[in-house]
Motif scaffolding. Structure first.
Motif, PDB file in Angstrom:
ATOM      1  N   SER A  95      44.003  47.833  53.825  1.00 21.31           N
ATOM      2  CA  SER A  95      45.011  47.628  52.775  1.00 21.31           C
ATOM      3  C   SER A  95      45.757  48.916  52.440  1.00 21.31           C
ATOM      4  N   THR A  96      45.034  50.028  52.368  1.00 23.00           N
ATOM      5  CA  THR A  96      45.651  51.308  52.034  1.00 23.00           C
ATOM      6  C   THR A  96      46.583  51.774  53.150  1.00 23.00           C
ATOM      7  N   CYS A  97      46.124  51.684  54.377  1.00 19.93           N
ATOM      8  CA  CYS A  97      46.960  52.093  55.522  1.00 19.93           C
ATOM      9  C   CYS A  97      48.172  51.184  55.662  1.00 19.93           C
ATOM     10  N   GLU A  98      47.986  49.908  55.396  1.00 24.34           N
ATOM     11  CA  GLU A  98      49.100  48.962  55.490  1.00 24.34           C
ATOM     12  C   GLU A  98      50.212  49.337  54.514  1.00 24.34           C
ATOM     13  N   ASP A  99      49.838  49.799  53.312  1.00 21.73           N
ATOM     14  CA  ASP A  99      50.828  50.249  52.334  1.00 21.73           C
ATOM     15  C   ASP A  99      51.629  51.441  52.862  1.00 21.73           C
ATOM     16  N   LYS A 100      51.004  52.221  53.767  1.00 20.32           N
ATOM     17  CA  LYS A 100      51.661  53.387  54.362  1.00 20.32           C
ATOM     18  C   LYS A 100      52.318  53.049  55.698  1.00 20.32           C
ATOM     19  N   LYS A 101      52.407  51.748  56.003  1.00 19.46           N
ATOM     20  CA  LYS A 101      53.021  51.253  57.245  1.00 19.46           C
ATOM     21  C   LYS A 101      52.224  51.646  58.495  1.00 19.46           C
ATOM     22  N   LEU A 102      50.893  51.773  58.351  1.00 20.38           N
ATOM     23  CA  LEU A 102      50.004  52.065  59.470  1.00 20.38           C
ATOM     24  C   LEU A 102      49.201  50.821  59.801  1.00 20.38           C
ATOM     25  N   ASP A 103      48.859  50.644  61.063  1.00 19.60           N
ATOM     26  CA  ASP A 103      48.106  49.464  61.493  1.00 19.60           C
ATOM     27  C   ASP A 103      46.678  49.834  61.883  1.00 19.60           C
ATOM     28  N   ASN A 104      45.860  50.193  60.913  1.00 16.87           N
ATOM     29  CA  ASN A 104      44.460  50.510  61.170  1.00 16.87           C
ATOM     30  C   ASN A 104      43.591  49.305  60.827  1.00 16.87           C
ATOM     31  N   THR A 105      42.685  48.968  61.722  1.00 19.61           N
ATOM     32  CA  THR A 105      41.799  47.833  61.518  1.00 19.61           C
ATOM     33  C   THR A 105      40.784  48.151  60.430  1.00 19.61           C
TER      34      THR A 105
END
Length: 69
Positions: free
Chosen positions: A22-32
């Motif tokens: 969720s945190t990475c997604e907010d930063k436009k990153l695609d981490n599982t």
């Protein structure tokens, strides 16, 4: 809430759905995501769970093996 990053289907196996951190997604990153915090209702990768655990010491996130809970 949660976003599916990918679905993995192997011959003769069940479908496995991976969630994005969720945190990475907010930063436009695609981490599982490797962890889920029921208190926050968010998913976290191995990097972000460290900071989450420092800030929210009373939260008990589930690991990848317990995500079905």
């Amino acid at each position: 809430m949660a976003t599916f990053s990918q679905s993995t289907i192997e011959k003769g196996s069940d479908m496995i759905q991976d969630f994005l951190c969720s945190t990475c997604e907010d930063k436009k990153l695609d981490n599982t995501a490797d962890f889920y915090c029921e208190s926050c209702v968010k998913f976290y990768c191995r990097t972000c769970i460290g900071m989450h655990s420092q800030w929210f010491t009373k939260h008990a996130p589930y690991g990848r093996g317990a995500m079905k809970k």
